[in-house]
Design an enzyme around this catalytic site. Structure first.
Site, mmCIF file in Angstrom:
data_model
loop_
_atom_site.group_PDB
_atom_site.id
_atom_site.type_symbol
_atom_site.label_atom_id
_atom_site.label_comp_id
_atom_site.label_asym_id
_atom_site.label_seq_id
_atom_site.Cartn_x
_atom_site.Cartn_y
_atom_site.Cartn_z
ATOM 1 N N HIS A 84 -2.131 -5.505 7.766
ATOM 2 C CA HIS A 84 -3.437 -5.965 7.365
ATOM 3 C C HIS A 84 -4.367 -5.608 7.836
ATOM 4 O O HIS A 84 -4.781 -5.223 9.262
ATOM 5 C CB HIS A 84 -2.600 -7.113 8.745
ATOM 6 C CG HIS A 84 -3.578 -8.089 8.939
ATOM 7 N ND1 HIS A 84 -4.528 -8.704 10.151
ATOM 8 C CD2 HIS A 84 -4.430 -8.814 8.121
ATOM 9 C CE1 HIS A 84 -5.350 -9.492 9.819
ATOM 10 N NE2 HIS A 84 -5.835 -9.760 8.491
ATOM 11 N N THR A 124 0.885 -1.249 0.235
ATOM 12 C CA THR A 124 0.117 -0.209 -0.035
ATOM 13 C C THR A 124 0.439 1.286 0.255
ATOM 14 O O THR A 124 2.105 1.247 0.669
ATOM 15 C CB THR A 124 -0.930 -0.212 1.207
ATOM 16 O OG1 THR A 124 -2.076 -1.219 1.265
ATOM 17 C CG2 THR A 124 -1.444 1.004 1.895
HETATM 18 N N1 ASP Z 1 -3.740 -2.124 4.270
HETATM 19 C C1 ASP Z 1 -3.640 -2.817 3.536
HETATM 20 C C2 ASP Z 1 -5.291 -3.187 3.052
HETATM 21 O O1 ASP Z 1 -5.187 -4.659 4.177
HETATM 22 C C3 ASP Z 1 -2.855 -3.396 2.704
HETATM 23 C C4 ASP Z 1 -0.853 -3.171 2.934
HETATM 24 O O2 ASP Z 1 -0.981 -1.735 3.412
HETATM 25 O O3 ASP Z 1 -0.064 -3.714 2.331
HETATM 26 O O4 ASP Z 1 -5.570 -3.473 2.302
#
Ligand code: ASP
Length: 337
Positions: A249, A196
């Site tokens: 997560h 992300t």
């Molecule tokens: N937080 C994001 C999600 O769970 C993934 C990430 O930050 O890598 O969609």
């Protein structure tokens, strides 16, 4: 140990409009912090990840120095990361169970608490810009899937054919990944791609903003929406306390509303680094989730903290660029004049 700072001020916004503004108010030194996702980034991706966050921070700072807003800066920085296939956002995002991208994004204005978000969009190159349009041109905070695409058309954001955002590399990863049943939590300590992106900024008018954008997690269920577009989870901005963009997560982040939890700790008197560490530790203990966050305060203090193996981050301020990837990193470069 990760990074945070209290740096001396130098050089603010430089155009005529800001000069006029200075007659009425105290100008702040603009600062932008960006991240490229908290996870166990493989060595093969580290160079591209660092280059990507450094470039995004520089673009964001140029926007701030020209006298534009924190909102403009976080949008520009996140668009740059959405275009970069090294990151899991926009072009090159991870694929869901059906082998398609499904993108989520949020943007928030700390001055007014206005927020805009999109979820599960499959044919938008810059979800962060669509999220901003939702904030500015509708009475809502989030639009999803086909409603978001339909709205995009009405505001001149042309949807692209769905496969345009799918890279060969992600298709290969998806083919490979399909054979393995790995739990979502293990993903954050594996080297399967998901990272992300996000940005937080303080402009010279003293306003804060945040933006976060993601393709979510590899091989996710169709329609799964993570923390990123959820206000208070994937991001939050309030001129009174600070701005935060989260990664990690998603199901854990939502359970503890990580962005707001960090700001809550800051409201209790903790500095940004302590507040972020305490919140990430709580998420680890309470729901066994890993992740990271970047934070900026109304006075320009910042933090970039994570509990995963790595998180690329960069900060641009004055004439300096700070960046890191591994725990404890804090490199500094002079920005080109
Ligand atoms: N937080 C994001 C999600 O769970 C993934 C990430 O930050 O890598 O969609």
């Amino acid at each position: 140990m990760n990074a945070s700072s209290q740096l001396p001020a130098s050089g603010y916004c430089r155009n005529g409009i800001v000069g006029v503004y200075w007659l009425f108010s105290t100008a702040m030194e603009p600062v932008i912090v960006v991240h490229g996702g908290a996870w166990a980034i493989p060595d093969s991706l580290t160079e591209a990840s660092i280059a990507g966050v450094k470039a995004a921070a520089q673009k964001g700072l140029s926007v701030l120095k020209s006298g534009l807003s924190a909102l403009d800066a976080v949008e520009v920085a996140v668009r740059s990361l959405e275009d970069d296939p090294a990151f899991d956002a926009g072009y090159g995002a991870v694929l869901n169970m059906d082998g398609e991208v499904e993108l989520d994004a949020i943007i928030m204005d700390g001055k007014t608490l206005a927020a805009g978000a999109v979820s599960s969009v499959r044919n938008i190159t810059h979800p962060v810009t669509l999220a901003r349009a939702v904030m500015e041109k509708t009475d809502h905070i989030m639009l999803t899937d086909r409603g978001a695409s339909r709205f995009a058309d009405t505001v001149g954001i042309t949807p692209v054919p769905i496969n345009t955002l799918v890279t060969e590399n992600e298709r290969r990863e998806w083919e490979h990944y399909k054979k393995y049943a790995v739990g979502v939590k293990e993903l954050f300590n594996s080297q399967w791609g998901h990272d992300t992106v996000g940005a937080v900024a303080l402009d010279c008018y003293g306003n804060l903003a945040c933006a976060t954008s993601t393709g979510g997690i590899q091989n996710k269920m169709v329609g799964r929406v993570g923390d990123t577009p959820i206000i208070g989870s994937g991001g939050y901005a309030d001129n009174q306390n600070g701005a935060v963009s989260c990664t990690g997560h998603g199901e854990s982040i939502m359970k503890v509303t990580l962005a707001r939890l960090i700001l809550f700790h800051m409201e209790q008197g903790n500095v940004s680094r302590e507040a972020t560490d305490a919140s990430l530790a709580y998420m680890g203990e309470r729901v066994q989730g890993g992740g990271g966050a970047i934070v900026i305060t109304p006075s320009g203090d910042w933090a970039a903290r994570f509990t995963t193996k790595r998180m690329p981050w960069a900060v641009a301020r004055g004439e300096s660029l700070f960046y890191g990837l591994n725990p404890g990193d804090m490199f500094e470069e002079q920005l080109p004049k």
